[in-house]
Design an enzyme around this catalytic site. Sequence first.
Site, PDB file in Angstrom:
ATOM      1  N   GLU A 337      38.726  39.606  39.880  1.00 57.96           N
ATOM      2  CA  GLU A 337      37.472  39.207  39.237  1.00 57.96           C
ATOM      3  C   GLU A 337      36.346  39.009  40.253  1.00 57.96           C
ATOM      4  OE1 GLU A 337      39.066  35.904  37.117  1.00 57.96           O
ATOM      5  OE2 GLU A 337      40.044  37.183  35.628  1.00 57.96           O
ATOM      6  N   ASP A 361      45.084  31.560  38.710  1.00 61.35           N
ATOM      7  CA  ASP A 361      44.334  30.608  37.898  1.00 61.35           C
ATOM      8  C   ASP A 361      44.985  29.240  38.050  1.00 61.35           C
ATOM      9  OD1 ASP A 361      42.583  32.445  36.871  1.00 61.35           O
ATOM     10  OD2 ASP A 361      43.387  32.419  34.832  1.00 61.35           O
TER      11      ASP A 361
END
Length: 591
Positions: A337, A361
């Site tokens: 990302e 994450d």
Amino acid sequence: MKKISLPKIGIRPVIDGRRMGVRESLEEQTMNMAKATAALITEKMHHACGAQVECVIADTCIAGMAESAACEEKFSSQNVGVTITVTPCWCYGSETIDMDPMRPKAIWGFNGTERPGAVYLAAALAAHSQKGIPAFSIYGHDVQDADDTSIPADVEEKLLRFARAGLAVASMKGKSYLSVGGVSMGIAGSIVDHNFFESWLGMKVQAVDMTELRRRIDQKIYYEAELEMALAWADKNFRYGEDQNASQYKRNEAQNRAVLKESLLMAMCIRDMMQGNKTLADKGLVEESLGYNAIAAGFQGQRHWTDQYPNGDTAEALLNSSFDWNGVREPFVVATENDSLNGVAMLFGHQLTGTAQIFADVRTYWSPEAVERVTGQALSGLAEHGIIHLINSGSAALDGACKQRDSEGKPTMKPHWEISQQEADACLAATEWCPAIHEYFRGGGYSSRFLTEGGVPFTMTRVNIIKGLGPVLQIAEGWSVELPKAMHDQLDARTNSTWPTTCFAPRLTGKGPFTDVYSVMANWGANHGVLTIGHVGADFITLAAMLRIPVCMHNVEEAKIYRPSAWAAHGMDIEGQDYRACQNYGPLYKR
């Protein structure tokens, strides 16, 4: 094109310049200190690429301005990026110090009684402080005899910690962060801050649209024979996991083959964009063959790429790992990302340890009560106070399965130069490749799925940027936790069972952000974090101080904290000192 040389560590033996007896009596002892320091570093340290660290010793002992200048000339010609000054005696403080304001520097003053090495150390550090050029102090705890050439354990620890962090600083300088794409889903870390990279890290940012990746794939700007080798390797080593997609979204064999091919091509092309590939020049593609001199990269992916093309999970996972179809090799640093700030934390961890990094994450805090409610089982052992579920769609390094073994046979992640092919194969065997979930990734792809073994020491880190303050670093040391299978399966299924998982239990202190596991999660500054093998938070703290990045959260023992001596003049509380000193001195490469 000439290959850029690796930075070296310069050793500066300084001496009392008074002739007719004083200097002559100290020459051998002083130079032996320099040689012992160089031998220690050469024996025990490697660059992140695996090469042995080289030391450069001044041609003569340094007593004043002339010899200091001669030493600097030698260092400048040999790419010295870090210096250590050593002495067993009194010398002339400001006349002998290293005055380069951007080069990390330390001074080892021998703790002996015959000559006042400690007095020089204090005088030189005072000069550094007064001139605004911070330096690290190294002074043994116990007095040594003048003829004792050994390096005490506490001195060795500081020398190596300083050298590791200093080489990380020198290795990043002049490199680039390759931003492939732009902002991913509004994630702040993918709003790439050029000033941060330039002023704090001495790096540039190379921004490239994702259409460049598309162009390279479509126009075959890659080594075609390598693609065939990569496909054959994947056919031999990839185990495929469950496809959780609805029937209308499942792909047939030919479509899956096309997705695999494109995923491997993405890995090859991103790698070539980072470091170049001389085989492209043989095809007449000289410009593309050079690459962008990138020491780290990020790929936006979502959603402008992934809504149409295979996601970056396979490419990122393979690049971040210590092995691929070419065998065991140095892992790359590629942030999913395009989270450049998590990418920087990955870069720090790789430079300090030489190991692959786990990008994840920071997904869920599971309290003991919640786990028992959901599974009917109680957490125990390292997990008894709760866990943080670290999970992402598949970009974590495959080394993170922890199928490599240390000297005691315990699970770990090794520096790539210590990894055997058998250990690389074991990590691959522990990984399944699951078709990407269509609701997230309409263009398909494969996510790696593995579970990190339990009981492994890790350090979780993250860089954040705070408006008005600048970058800050978060550090949490702890351990991976392996849950009972039934418990893990229930918790994993609530998020996504096709993604790689690490359950993390931070070490608690009972205070502040480490009061409990919930507080660690609540104080984490962003949605992503990085796991680096080992309890290496002290190395991160030293590196951050060199770069003038304050540490806003850590659970490292105070005795291990090692910062420049001038930090002590910025107050009595050591964390407040860090903030005030970083603000006072400003970023290392001020702009």
